[in-house]
Enzyme design. Structure first.
Site, mmCIF file in Angstrom:
data_model
loop_
_atom_site.group_PDB
_atom_site.id
_atom_site.type_symbol
_atom_site.label_atom_id
_atom_site.label_comp_id
_atom_site.label_asym_id
_atom_site.label_seq_id
_atom_site.Cartn_x
_atom_site.Cartn_y
_atom_site.Cartn_z
ATOM 1 N N HIS A 45 8.938 6.115 4.003
ATOM 2 C CA HIS A 45 8.342 7.012 5.137
ATOM 3 C C HIS A 45 7.717 5.864 6.285
ATOM 4 O O HIS A 45 7.287 4.942 6.001
ATOM 5 C CB HIS A 45 7.328 7.875 4.869
ATOM 6 N N GLY B 144 0.863 -1.171 -0.091
ATOM 7 C CA GLY B 144 0.022 0.050 -0.139
ATOM 8 C C GLY B 144 1.043 1.143 0.046
ATOM 9 O O GLY B 144 0.221 2.202 0.525
HETATM 10 P P1 5GP Z 1 1.772 5.436 2.040
HETATM 11 O O1 5GP Z 1 0.130 5.012 1.592
HETATM 12 O O2 5GP Z 1 2.611 5.753 0.893
HETATM 13 O O3 5GP Z 1 2.188 4.616 2.993
HETATM 14 O O4 5GP Z 1 1.748 6.790 2.689
HETATM 15 C C1 5GP Z 1 1.681 8.048 2.154
HETATM 16 C C2 5GP Z 1 1.079 9.137 3.320
HETATM 17 O O5 5GP Z 1 1.360 10.507 2.550
HETATM 18 C C3 5GP Z 1 -0.535 9.144 3.048
HETATM 19 O O6 5GP Z 1 -0.939 8.669 4.332
HETATM 20 C C4 5GP Z 1 -1.055 10.468 2.530
HETATM 21 O O7 5GP Z 1 -2.111 10.828 3.267
HETATM 22 C C5 5GP Z 1 0.253 11.285 2.819
HETATM 23 N N1 5GP Z 1 0.319 12.277 1.983
HETATM 24 C C6 5GP Z 1 0.228 12.270 0.435
HETATM 25 N N2 5GP Z 1 0.444 13.469 0.042
HETATM 26 C C7 5GP Z 1 0.634 14.388 1.023
HETATM 27 C C8 5GP Z 1 1.116 15.498 0.794
HETATM 28 O O8 5GP Z 1 1.153 16.318 -0.109
HETATM 29 N N3 5GP Z 1 1.315 16.079 2.194
HETATM 30 C C9 5GP Z 1 1.165 15.543 3.430
HETATM 31 N N4 5GP Z 1 1.476 16.000 4.465
HETATM 32 N N5 5GP Z 1 1.015 14.179 3.257
HETATM 33 C C10 5GP Z 1 0.549 13.632 2.203
#
Ligand code: 5GP
Ligand code: ZN
Length: 113
Positions: free
Chosen positions: A99, A92
């Site tokens: 991160h 996911g």
């Molecule tokens: P992943 O789904 O890759 O584990 O997590 C990515 C996270 O980045 C998601 O929880 C999403 O809400 C967050 N996210 C995506 N774009 C941005 C953004 O432009 N700013 C911030 N602060 N969070 C973001």
């Protein structure tokens, strides 16, 4: 490099910063899944957990100690929290810059979906 989190670290895209030092940047998730939802990222661009190696994995120590410090500051350390890394498509991962999600402030379910 066309990477959202590299742009956030560089200040080219605004973010709600929680913590920063020379190696790590932490900011509030734009779409929080819990009362506390902080993203902790290495300043160095590492695409995913698959790209960790003997040379760059020291950053994990900084990331986890940062998570612990933020959890304490946010008052969730005692009740507990979750540190999550999503890796790759099935994991996911939507942003291809390593991160860790620090989630807390409510009781979290297990297992994840
Ligand atoms: P992943 O789904 O890759 O584990 O997590 C990515 C996270 O980045 C998601 O929880 C999403 O809400 C967050 N996210 C995506 N774009 C941005 C953004 O432009 N700013 C911030 N602060 N969070 C973001
Ligand atoms: Zn990046």
């Amino acid at each position: 490099m066309d990477c959202l989190f590299c742009k956030i670290i560089a200040g080219e895209i605004p973010s709600s910063k929680v913590y920063e030092d020379e190696k790590v940047y932490a900011f509030n998730d734009i779409s929080p899944a819990a009362p506390c939802h902080v993203l902790i990222v290495p300043k160095e661009h590492i695409e995913s957990a698959n790209d960790l190696n003997e040379e760059n994995a020291d950053i994990l120590k900084n990331i986890f100690l940062t998570a612990k410090m933020i959890a304490k500051e946010k008052g969730i350390a005692e009740k507990g929290y979750r540190i999550v890394n999503n890796c790759g498509e099935d994991g996911g991962q939507s942003v291809k810059h390593l991160h860790f999600h620090l989630l807390g402030g409510r009781s979290l379910e297990w297992p994840p979906g």
